[in-house]
Design an enzyme around this catalytic site. Sequence first.
Site, PDB file in Angstrom:
ATOM      1  N   LYS A  80      29.439  40.520  35.120  1.00  0.00           N
ATOM      2  CA  LYS A  80      29.855  40.057  34.724  1.00  0.00           C
ATOM      3  C   LYS A  80      29.755  38.745  34.563  1.00  0.00           C
ATOM      4  O   LYS A  80      29.432  37.656  33.365  1.00  0.00           O
ATOM      5  CB  LYS A  80      31.610  39.791  34.599  1.00  0.00           C
ATOM      6  CG  LYS A  80      31.982  41.362  33.621  1.00  0.00           C
ATOM      7  CD  LYS A  80      32.738  41.796  33.897  1.00  0.00           C
ATOM      8  CE  LYS A  80      34.062  41.718  35.505  1.00  0.00           C
ATOM      9  NZ  LYS A  80      33.387  43.015  36.086  1.00  0.00           N
ATOM     10  N   THR A  81      29.580  37.863  35.613  1.00  0.00           N
ATOM     11  CA  THR A  81      29.828  36.345  36.307  1.00  0.00           C
ATOM     12  C   THR A  81      28.233  36.196  36.158  1.00  0.00           C
ATOM     13  O   THR A  81      27.443  35.202  35.290  1.00  0.00           O
ATOM     14  CB  THR A  81      29.802  35.633  37.098  1.00  0.00           C
ATOM     15  OG1 THR A  81      31.098  36.562  38.026  1.00  0.00           O
ATOM     16  CG2 THR A  81      29.586  34.503  38.051  1.00  0.00           C
ATOM     17  N   ASP A 125      36.732  33.846  34.323  1.00  0.00           N
ATOM     18  CA  ASP A 125      36.879  35.312  35.404  1.00  0.00           C
ATOM     19  C   ASP A 125      38.522  35.420  35.139  1.00  0.00           C
ATOM     20  O   ASP A 125      38.823  34.445  35.636  1.00  0.00           O
ATOM     21  CB  ASP A 125      36.223  34.975  36.806  1.00  0.00           C
ATOM     22  CG  ASP A 125      35.258  35.889  37.057  1.00  0.00           C
ATOM     23  OD1 ASP A 125      35.733  37.016  36.213  1.00  0.00           O
ATOM     24  OD2 ASP A 125      35.480  36.435  38.698  1.00  0.00           O
ATOM     25  N   THR A 174      38.619  42.449  34.455  1.00  0.00           N
ATOM     26  CA  THR A 174      38.571  44.092  35.030  1.00  0.00           C
ATOM     27  C   THR A 174      40.216  45.029  34.528  1.00  0.00           C
ATOM     28  O   THR A 174      39.748  45.740  34.877  1.00  0.00           O
ATOM     29  CB  THR A 174      38.581  44.025  36.657  1.00  0.00           C
ATOM     30  OG1 THR A 174      39.907  43.062  37.070  1.00  0.00           O
ATOM     31  CG2 THR A 174      37.512  43.106  36.964  1.00  0.00           C
ATOM     32  N   ARG A 233      26.131  44.749  43.045  1.00  0.00           N
ATOM     33  CA  ARG A 233      27.385  43.548  44.118  1.00  0.00           C
ATOM     34  C   ARG A 233      26.892  44.495  44.912  1.00  0.00           C
ATOM     35  O   ARG A 233      26.438  44.260  46.296  1.00  0.00           O
ATOM     36  CB  ARG A 233      28.120  43.703  43.615  1.00  0.00           C
ATOM     37  CG  ARG A 233      28.603  42.456  44.408  1.00  0.00           C
ATOM     38  CD  ARG A 233      30.677  41.915  44.337  1.00  0.00           C
ATOM     39  NE  ARG A 233      30.214  41.605  43.585  1.00  0.00           N
ATOM     40  CZ  ARG A 233      31.535  40.970  42.121  1.00  0.00           C
ATOM     41  NH1 ARG A 233      32.788  41.671  43.090  1.00  0.00           N
ATOM     42  NH2 ARG A 233      31.570  40.254  41.430  1.00  0.00           N
TER      43      ARG A 233
END
Length: 358
Positions: A80-81, A125, A174, A233
């Site tokens: 997402k980032t 975020d 999330t 990640r």
Amino acid sequence: MTYTENDVLQHSSDKLGIVTRESLPLDTEPEIISLRPGTLAEYIGQPEIAETLAIAIAAAKKRKEPLDHVLFHGPPGLGKTTLAHIIANEMGGNLTVTSGPALEKGGDLIGILTHIEEGDVLFIDEIHRMPKAVEEFLYPAMEDFAVDFVFDKGVHARSHRYRLNQFCLVGATTRAGLLSAPLRDRFGILKSLDFYKQADLIQITKRSAALLDIGIDNPGAKELSRRSRGTPRIVNRLLKRVRDYAQVRGNGTITKQTVEAALALEGVDKLGITDLDRRYLKTIIHFYNGGPAGIEAISATLQEETDTLVDVVEPYLLKIGLITRTSSGRKASESAYKHLSINMTDANSQDIIQRTLF
């Protein structure tokens, strides 16, 4: 005696060899090697999302307008980032990064919004954790690119509308269900990120290994991607640990055997199950007879935060079918018993609990 700038530069370079007019390669190197792709062309996986963004960005640039506001939701670590950085790069604007919990007061958000330039991207975020009072400042900012100030109080109260530069808001969460309907409806593009396929993770592993300047063969990349829980990640984090092992205990090249040995030390098995995952499953099986068990009860038994279990542990276990969520709570599936080599008939034995739980 007086010295010119050229004299100083020449004297310094002769004596120390470090002062020069030219930009050296070292000057342009990043302090930390980033494994994050910078453009959609470099982005691997999530093909539907990448294509949607590519079309929307091309159309916005053609019209010379900011991109529609974008909301990404999904488990942690899926990009997402990264996608927010890519949007800023593709649109040619600056990226301002903040988070929902960091915006405690309306003034915090207004300070950021009033400093945003035309065409910039604001990334928030964990946007679902933004206070309600702050969230309401976003409504006119997203719709009309303006914020409303109220001066004085009571009968003397007056409102002033401050015009903002047009920008693109990218939100990440999330917990999409915790977003209020008014905020969610103001996003023009809503995309859900899912766990990555193994083929995509293999490509990500090889790309990251090349950036880290470490050799990796195909079996090693396949084994590493298989244990990464479908999450970029995690595959990058495990790659760095395997790289350390290969350089210290191996020959500097990552193989399947290197991955198996390194991740055995990390407590990561063939399915990517970690020590915390195993404790979570064994708690349900041994303490709560396989379930159903409430998440608060499991959290109290494990002495772990509920948010950690919900956001980090459960999504992958649900995805691969080791647990199920019912209206009564969480249940361990038959696959969980088999994976942990636990006999379903002996699961409640107290001596087994003492030997296997922690």
